[in-house]
Design an enzyme around this catalytic site. Structure first.
Site, PDB file in Angstrom:
ATOM      1  N   ARG A 104      46.502  49.071  36.785  1.00  0.00           N
ATOM      2  CA  ARG A 104      45.403  49.219  37.742  1.00  0.00           C
ATOM      3  C   ARG A 104      45.930  50.069  38.876  1.00  0.00           C
ATOM      4  NH1 ARG A 104      41.256  44.900  40.361  1.00  0.00           N
ATOM      5  NH2 ARG A 104      40.350  45.262  38.317  1.00  0.00           N
ATOM      6  N   HIS A 131      36.341  51.817  34.902  1.00  0.00           N
ATOM      7  CA  HIS A 131      36.733  50.409  34.765  1.00  0.00           C
ATOM      8  C   HIS A 131      36.274  49.921  33.368  1.00  0.00           C
ATOM      9  CE1 HIS A 131      38.043  46.503  35.641  1.00  0.00           C
ATOM     10  NE2 HIS A 131      37.161  46.104  36.529  1.00  0.00           N
ATOM     11  N   GLN A 134      35.974  46.038  32.170  1.00  0.00           N
ATOM     12  CA  GLN A 134      34.822  45.280  32.658  1.00  0.00           C
ATOM     13  C   GLN A 134      33.618  45.484  31.747  1.00  0.00           C
ATOM     14  OE1 GLN A 134      34.649  43.172  35.533  1.00  0.00           O
ATOM     15  NE2 GLN A 134      32.758  42.584  34.486  1.00  0.00           N
ATOM     16  N   ASP A 219      27.331  46.837  42.133  1.00  0.00           N
ATOM     17  CA  ASP A 219      28.742  46.626  42.475  1.00  0.00           C
ATOM     18  C   ASP A 219      28.860  46.815  43.986  1.00  0.00           C
ATOM     19  OD1 ASP A 219      31.512  46.383  42.359  1.00  0.00           O
ATOM     20  OD2 ASP A 219      31.863  48.409  41.585  1.00  0.00           O
ATOM     21  N   CYS A 259      30.230  42.966  38.491  1.00  0.00           N
ATOM     22  CA  CYS A 259      31.606  42.769  38.013  1.00  0.00           C
ATOM     23  C   CYS A 259      32.384  41.780  38.882  1.00  0.00           C
ATOM     24  CB  CYS A 259      32.334  44.102  37.911  1.00  0.00           C
ATOM     25  SG  CYS A 259      32.572  44.929  39.502  1.00  0.00           S
ATOM     26  N   ARG A 287      35.738  38.383  30.530  1.00  0.00           N
ATOM     27  CA  ARG A 287      36.896  39.271  30.688  1.00  0.00           C
ATOM     28  C   ARG A 287      38.040  38.766  29.812  1.00  0.00           C
ATOM     29  NH1 ARG A 287      37.474  42.409  35.198  1.00  0.00           N
ATOM     30  NH2 ARG A 287      39.144  43.316  33.929  1.00  0.00           N
TER      31      ARG A 287
HETATM   32  N1  NVA Z   1      34.234  49.312  42.243  1.00  0.00           N
HETATM   33  C1  NVA Z   1      35.104  48.201  42.560  1.00  0.00           C
HETATM   34  C2  NVA Z   1      35.297  47.336  41.371  1.00  0.00           C
HETATM   35  C3  NVA Z   1      36.159  46.124  41.619  1.00  0.00           C
HETATM   36  C4  NVA Z   1      36.374  45.310  40.385  1.00  0.00           C
HETATM   37  C5  NVA Z   1      36.429  48.730  43.069  1.00  0.00           C
HETATM   38  O1  NVA Z   1      36.931  49.709  42.504  1.00  0.00           O
HETATM   39  O2  NVA Z   1      36.967  48.181  44.030  1.00  0.00           O
HETATM   40  N1   CP Z   2      35.902  42.666  38.206  1.00  0.00           N
HETATM   41  C1   CP Z   2      37.215  42.804  38.428  1.00  0.00           C
HETATM   42  O1   CP Z   2      37.860  43.694  37.886  1.00  0.00           O
HETATM   43  O2   CP Z   2      37.748  41.860  39.235  1.00  0.00           O
HETATM   44  P1   CP Z   2      39.216  41.862  39.883  1.00  0.00           P
HETATM   45  O3   CP Z   2      39.262  42.991  40.870  1.00  0.00           O
HETATM   46  O4   CP Z   2      39.318  40.514  40.530  1.00  0.00           O
HETATM   47  O5   CP Z   2      40.235  42.046  38.797  1.00  0.00           O
END
Ligand code: NVA
Ligand code: CP
Length: 303
Positions: A104, A131, A134, A219, A259, A287
């Site tokens: 990540r 992502h 998800q 989101d 998500c 997930r």
């Molecule tokens: N769009 C959000 C998703 C978090 C799971 C981010 O990138 O922070």
């Molecule tokens: N939805 C998601 O990816 O959650 P986290 O940021 O908690 O991993």
């Protein structure tokens, strides 16, 4: 055979995606019935987190354990990833010791460089661009609730961000229509919208995108790395909140997904998030199951 990675939903065929979802539903049932399923005995997953996570970390770590393997958590704070060791060098070293790498991070190019230099499968656990993990959980949730999603109408409302981009890829792979409403200046990447062909359309308002939709998705307005823009974004996105008025435009049986983490009262009102149309807890739990199917697929090729 060259190493398969999962950097984007486009890395798998439509048939592979459907097989993966079916397997995810099966491993979920096995877990609920207490049937041991440990095909990844002795396998190791390195997990690099350069951004925060609750769901992704817990689901991959729990998933590896349940499959008989083990996960190693790495953060830039206590590894050389945060001290400037090139990602290419890190990829060579880490992939010589484990069976898969989850990452990540911020720039998607960092994940691509990792994959190019890794001997083992690399999984995108979220980048600024995409992502995909998800989406596996979201698709599993839809399939469990309603059957195949082909031909359904999905509305994406809010930011044209990494989740929105993965929904565009999912529209292509799963054959649903995607209706997107984002404020000016926050549209998804144009080349991605174009890649969606006729299945992806842009709309001027949240209500227009939601019209007759079978699934409404949103989101956060400020993603990780955009914290300083939070206040400004609250003003820009105010008309793109998913509330009862937006939900009333959709099909009466429409589902709501997010998500998570969610900001009640910002991108979605509490009454929608906590309504009977909302499937967010099933979505979050999936997930675990969807990624277990993914781990089996990548770490035990031939399944
Ligand atoms: N769009 C959000 C998703 C978090 C799971 C981010 O990138 O922070
Ligand atoms: N939805 C998601 O990816 O959650 P986290 O940021 O908690 O991993």
């Amino acid at each position: 055979m060259s190493t398969r990675h999962f950097l984007s939903l486009l890395d798998f065929s439509s048939d592979e995606h459907r097989a993966l979802i079916a397997h995810a539903i099966d491993v979920k049932q096995k877990l609920k019935q207490g049937i041991e399923h440990t095909p990844l005995k002795g396998k190791l997953l390195a997990m690099i987190f350069e951004k925060s996570s609750t769901r992704t970390r817990v689901s991959f770590e729990a998933g590896m354990y349940q499959l008989g393997g083990h996960a190693i958590f790495m953060s830039p704070r206590d590894s050389h990833l945060g001290r400037g060791e090139p990602i290419e060098d890190s990829a060579r070293v880490i992939s010589s010791m484990v069976d898969g790498i989850l990452i990540r991070t911020f720039g998607h190019d960092r994940i691509e460089k990792l994959a190019q230099n890794s001997r083992v499968p690399v999984i995108n656990g979220l980048s600024d661009l995409l992502h995909p993990c998800q989406l596996l959980a979201d698709m599993q949730t839809w399939f469990e609730q309603r059957g195949d999603i082909a031909g359904a109408s999905v509305a994406w409302i809010g930011d044209g961000n990494n989740m929105c981009h993965s929904y565009i890829n999912a529209a292509l792979k799963f054959g649903f229509d995607l209706r997107i409403a984002c404020p000016p200046g926050h549209q998804p990447a144009a080349e991605l919208v174009q890649s969606g062909g006729g299945s992806v359309t842009l709309h001027d308002s949240a209500e227009a995108a939601a019209k007759d939709a079978d699934l409404i998705v949103t989101d956060v307005w400020a993603s990780m790395g955009q914290e300083e823009e939070q206040q400004q974004r609250e003003a820009t996105f105010a008309a793109y909140q998913v509330n009862q008025s937006v939900m009333s435009q959709a099909d009466s049986e429409a589902l709501f997904m997010h998500c998570l983490p969610a900001h009640r009262g910002e991108e979605v009102t509490a009454d929608v998030l906590d309504s009977s149309q909302s499937v967010i807890w099933q979505e979050a739990e999936n997930r675990l199951h969807a990624q277990k199917a993914l781990l089996e697929f990548l770490l035990r090729p031939g399944l």
